[in-house]
Scaffold this motif. Structure first.
Motif, PDB file in Angstrom:
ATOM      1  N   ILE A 168       4.206   0.141  -0.653  1.00  0.00           N
ATOM      2  CA  ILE A 168       4.221  -0.397  -2.007  1.00  0.00           C
ATOM      3  C   ILE A 168       3.694   0.624  -3.009  1.00  0.00           C
ATOM      4  O   ILE A 168       4.289   0.847  -4.055  1.00  0.00           O
ATOM      5  CB  ILE A 168       3.380  -1.698  -2.076  1.00  0.00           C
ATOM      6  N   GLU A 169       2.590   1.255  -2.698  1.00  0.00           N
ATOM      7  CA  GLU A 169       1.904   2.128  -3.647  1.00  0.00           C
ATOM      8  C   GLU A 169       2.476   3.544  -3.649  1.00  0.00           C
ATOM      9  O   GLU A 169       2.853   4.085  -2.613  1.00  0.00           O
ATOM     10  CB  GLU A 169       0.415   2.193  -3.312  1.00  0.00           C
ATOM     11  N   GLY A 170       2.475   4.137  -4.829  1.00  0.00           N
ATOM     12  CA  GLY A 170       2.981   5.497  -4.993  1.00  0.00           C
ATOM     13  C   GLY A 170       2.244   6.515  -4.160  1.00  0.00           C
ATOM     14  O   GLY A 170       2.857   7.431  -3.601  1.00  0.00           O
ATOM     15  N   ASN A 171       0.913   6.360  -4.056  1.00  0.00           N
ATOM     16  CA  ASN A 171       0.149   7.344  -3.276  1.00  0.00           C
ATOM     17  C   ASN A 171       0.459   7.250  -1.788  1.00  0.00           C
ATOM     18  O   ASN A 171       0.426   8.251  -1.075  1.00  0.00           O
ATOM     19  CB  ASN A 171      -1.348   7.227  -3.541  1.00  0.00           C
ATOM     20  N   ILE A 172       0.795   6.060  -1.307  1.00  0.00           N
ATOM     21  CA  ILE A 172       1.177   5.915   0.106  1.00  0.00           C
ATOM     22  C   ILE A 172       2.555   6.517   0.331  1.00  0.00           C
ATOM     23  O   ILE A 172       2.782   7.220   1.323  1.00  0.00           O
ATOM     24  CB  ILE A 172       1.134   4.438   0.544  1.00  0.00           C
ATOM     25  N   LYS A 173       3.470   6.285  -0.600  1.00  0.00           N
ATOM     26  CA  LYS A 173       4.801   6.900  -0.494  1.00  0.00           C
ATOM     27  C   LYS A 173       4.672   8.423  -0.469  1.00  0.00           C
ATOM     28  O   LYS A 173       5.359   9.105   0.286  1.00  0.00           O
ATOM     29  CB  LYS A 173       5.692   6.456  -1.653  1.00  0.00           C
ATOM     30  N   TRP A 174       3.796   8.957  -1.321  1.00  0.00           N
ATOM     31  CA  TRP A 174       3.583  10.405  -1.345  1.00  0.00           C
ATOM     32  C   TRP A 174       3.035  10.887   0.003  1.00  0.00           C
ATOM     33  O   TRP A 174       3.485  11.904   0.530  1.00  0.00           O
ATOM     34  CB  TRP A 174       2.615  10.794  -2.466  1.00  0.00           C
ATOM     35  N   LYS A 175       2.068  10.152   0.544  1.00  0.00           N
ATOM     36  CA  LYS A 175       1.453  10.545   1.821  1.00  0.00           C
ATOM     37  C   LYS A 175       2.484  10.522   2.952  1.00  0.00           C
ATOM     38  O   LYS A 175       2.495  11.409   3.808  1.00  0.00           O
ATOM     39  CB  LYS A 175       0.284   9.609   2.134  1.00  0.00           C
ATOM     40  N   VAL A 176       3.349   9.515   2.973  1.00  0.00           N
ATOM     41  CA  VAL A 176       4.429   9.455   3.963  1.00  0.00           C
ATOM     42  C   VAL A 176       5.326  10.677   3.806  1.00  0.00           C
ATOM     43  O   VAL A 176       5.658  11.363   4.788  1.00  0.00           O
ATOM     44  CB  VAL A 176       5.238   8.144   3.816  1.00  0.00           C
ATOM     45  N   GLY A 177       5.709  10.970   2.569  1.00  0.00           N
ATOM     46  CA  GLY A 177       6.545  12.140   2.307  1.00  0.00           C
ATOM     47  C   GLY A 177       5.866  13.436   2.701  1.00  0.00           C
ATOM     48  O   GLY A 177       6.503  14.352   3.246  1.00  0.00           O
ATOM     49  N   GLN A 178       4.566  13.523   2.448  1.00  0.00           N
ATOM     50  CA  GLN A 178       3.819  14.728   2.812  1.00  0.00           C
ATOM     51  C   GLN A 178       3.818  14.925   4.322  1.00  0.00           C
ATOM     52  O   GLN A 178       4.003  16.038   4.807  1.00  0.00           O
ATOM     53  CB  GLN A 178       2.383  14.656   2.274  1.00  0.00           C
ATOM     54  N   MET A 179       3.627  13.847   5.071  1.00  0.00           N
ATOM     55  CA  MET A 179       3.649  13.981   6.526  1.00  0.00           C
ATOM     56  C   MET A 179       5.022  14.433   7.006  1.00  0.00           C
ATOM     57  O   MET A 179       5.125  15.302   7.869  1.00  0.00           O
ATOM     58  CB  MET A 179       3.249  12.694   7.232  1.00  0.00           C
TER      59      MET A 179
END
Length: 191
Positions: A168-179
């Motif tokens: 849901i959250e932008g920072n989690i989406k970013w973290k998924v993308g970073q991984m």
């Protein structure tokens, strides 16, 4: 003309829970999809298909190492990426993941020195598996694995995922993308 494109990267994903409706299986499916979208050929493994007794060196000494441990070791040696998504039990890794690592780490040559490893977990608690992930990173590093820097600890569930199991959250989406970026770009560099 020669083909200068790199071969497609390969990944195996593992869930550290055997529960039928594991929330970590949801995160594993999401991460598998994101790796596929990044061009990775992904094989999702079910550890229920890799039965192994509780590690006991007497079993190994008797020449009765489970065939499943040998199969997993071979996979760890041949796939480019190994992604482990696991819950946290009492602040540590699950007995399932500890047992898998115990058996697979006994195989030679070292099955942990080829792939790039990523680790993550989803929890209904506020600490989001971070204690278990820290332990798991230490264990994997000690046996020769190269673990990407991002630890994907998400929680509390269900607040972090929508009805389609998407963050849901932008920072989690970013973290998924970073991984995903780390898993697809890091390399053992011929070591």
């Amino acid at each position: 003309m020669t083909d200068t494109t790199s071969p497609k990267k390969t990944a195996i994903t593992i869930c550290g829970s055997l529960r039928k409706d594991s929330i970590n299986a949801k995160l594993r499916r999401h991460m598998s999809q994101k790796l596929r979208e990044a061009g990775v050929e992904v094989t999702d493994l079910d550890l229920a298909d890799f039965e192994m007794p509780m590690f006991n060196q007497d079993i190994e000494d008797a020449g009765e190492t489970p065939e499943a441990a040998k199969r997993l070791a071979d996979m760890f040696r041949t796939y480019d990426i190994v992604l482990i998504i696991s819950p946290e039990y009492n602040g540590g890794v699950t007995p399932l993941i500890a047992n898998v690592i115990s058996w697979v780490s006994r195989e030679k040559p070292n099955p942990f020195k080829h792939a790039i490893f990523g680790i993550g977990g989803l929890s209904d608690g506020k600490y989001a598996t971070i204690f278990a992930l820290s332990h798991l990173r230490d264990t994997l590093s000690k046996i020769g694995a190269l673990v990407v820097p991002t630890l994907l600890g998400l929680g509390p569930y269900p607040d972090v995922l929508d009805e389609n199991d998407e963050p849901i959250e932008g920072n989690i989406k970013w973290k998924v993308g970073q991984m995903v970026r780390e898993l697809t770009h890091f390399s053992r560099g011929g070591i």
